[in-house]
Design an enzyme around this catalytic site. Sequence first.
Site, PDB file in Angstrom:
ATOM      1  N   ASN A 145       1.661  -1.039  -3.901  1.00 58.86           N
ATOM      2  CA  ASN A 145       2.104  -1.514  -5.213  1.00 58.86           C
ATOM      3  C   ASN A 145       0.898  -2.032  -5.996  1.00 58.86           C
ATOM      4  OD1 ASN A 145       1.770  -4.484  -4.629  1.00 58.86           O
ATOM      5  ND2 ASN A 145       3.211  -3.911  -3.025  1.00 58.86           N
TER       6      ASN A 145
ATOM      7  N   ASP B 187       9.548  -3.841   0.637  1.00 55.33           N
ATOM      8  CA  ASP B 187      10.854  -4.095   1.255  1.00 55.33           C
ATOM      9  C   ASP B 187      11.187  -3.035   2.294  1.00 55.33           C
ATOM     10  OD1 ASP B 187      11.403  -6.412  -0.195  1.00 55.33           O
ATOM     11  OD2 ASP B 187      11.974  -5.227  -1.949  1.00 55.33           O
TER      12      ASP B 187
ATOM     13  N   PRO C 240      11.118  -6.779   7.544  1.00 52.17           N
ATOM     14  CA  PRO C 240      11.639  -8.145   7.581  1.00 52.17           C
ATOM     15  C   PRO C 240      11.223  -8.890   6.314  1.00 52.17           C
ATOM     16  CG  PRO C 240       9.846  -7.854   9.168  1.00 52.17           C
ATOM     17  CD  PRO C 240      10.092  -6.526   8.552  1.00 52.17           C
TER      18      PRO C 240
ATOM     19  N   LYS D 205      16.901 -17.074  -0.060  1.00 52.27           N
ATOM     20  CA  LYS D 205      15.810 -17.225   0.921  1.00 52.27           C
ATOM     21  C   LYS D 205      15.720 -18.657   1.446  1.00 52.27           C
ATOM     22  CE  LYS D 205      13.332 -13.417  -1.182  1.00 52.27           C
ATOM     23  NZ  LYS D 205      12.391 -12.431  -0.661  1.00 52.27           N
TER      24      LYS D 205
END
Length: 392
Positions: A207, A276, A303, A339
Amino acid sequence: MLTGQKIVLGVTGSIAAYKSCELLRLLTKKGAVVSVIMTESAQRFVTPLTFKALGAKEVITSDWEDPDHTIPHIDATRDAALFLIAPATANILAKADQGIADDVMSAAILARRCPVAFAPAMNINMWQNPATQRNIAQLVKDGAIILGPAAGEQACGDKGSGRMLEPEEILELLEGAFTPRVLDRCRVLITAGPTFEPIDPVRGITNLSSGKQGFAIAKACAMAGAEVTLVAGRTSLKTPAGVRRIDVTTAYDMYRAVMNEVSRHEVFISVAAVADWRIANPATRKIKKGYTDTPELIFEENPDILASVAALENAPYCVGFAAETDNLIDNARAKVYRKRVPLIVANLVQDALGQDSNTVVFVERDQATPLARASKEQIAQALVAKIAQEVN
Ligand code: C5P
């Protein structure tokens, strides 16, 4: 943290005097107010006008010629936060050690009340001479700060210790000295940069994260006195001074490195742009056009490192980042809950990715605090202040 600090830059007669011009520029760029004192021999290498043109508030070259000052060697360092002599020759070190005051520079060193720092620059034999080493030892005993010297190629052709530190290195050390140690000895674990998921030995999915924000946070934490471990994805950024760095490639590598390290840390800041998904069936050989059918990639979920750390029994104080394209606050707040972290730093992808500045919002369960657009360094400092408030 150098903003508004008065610094007196002493320049003595070494070829490294040319580096002081850059040092002055960097200091003024950081907001410091810099006066310059030059010895006579320094003026053979660079001129007072150079420093004036680069933003020096004043340039003092003699005790006798400046009508604005009644006593230049005394007035120069009044209210100064630091007297930095860079480059410092063997001669000025010897004079400072002995308390000799036979020119405006040595007299100003003797007359100062502020801390003094020397960045030595000289030939290796002069540096290693027991006389210089005696002087250095005594100056340190007297409370002086010695910055460097570095080893490397010297102007005279010799190689070894005696080179003045680079201006950026000196600036970094000074910034550290001027930063309040709000995270003193706090152990901070940080992830930064992109992850890379291999498709075959030469290709992969990554990315656009540059790692700049995470590295700036690592630097700001270290300057605030923290012991920093930085788990970094692929980036060419330089490791900030004093930071322990672990390089990783894939999201799973990052997960393993973090899980291995986390129990030793009191704060976890998850800045990395973690993939992801990884490719469950990477090819062991390069996929060649024409030799195989159109390849099919099978994805497998990685994860969630941040959520895994936050779920640990003795979880550190956790900070996450949220890069969103829309609905910034709602999306970020959803992450606070999902989260189970107390703080998410939210930013819009279009504001942040690859840039040197950013616009962020600190999102917590019950409040959202927007910060003005600022450099990634300033955002890092604001985050350090916020974390210090929460953990102390
Ligand atoms: O879920 P999302 O990727 O938007 O969350 C971003 C935050 O979660 C960032 O702090 C990022 O570092 C962290 N993260 C993680 N592991 C993942 C995905 C994201 O630690 N697999």
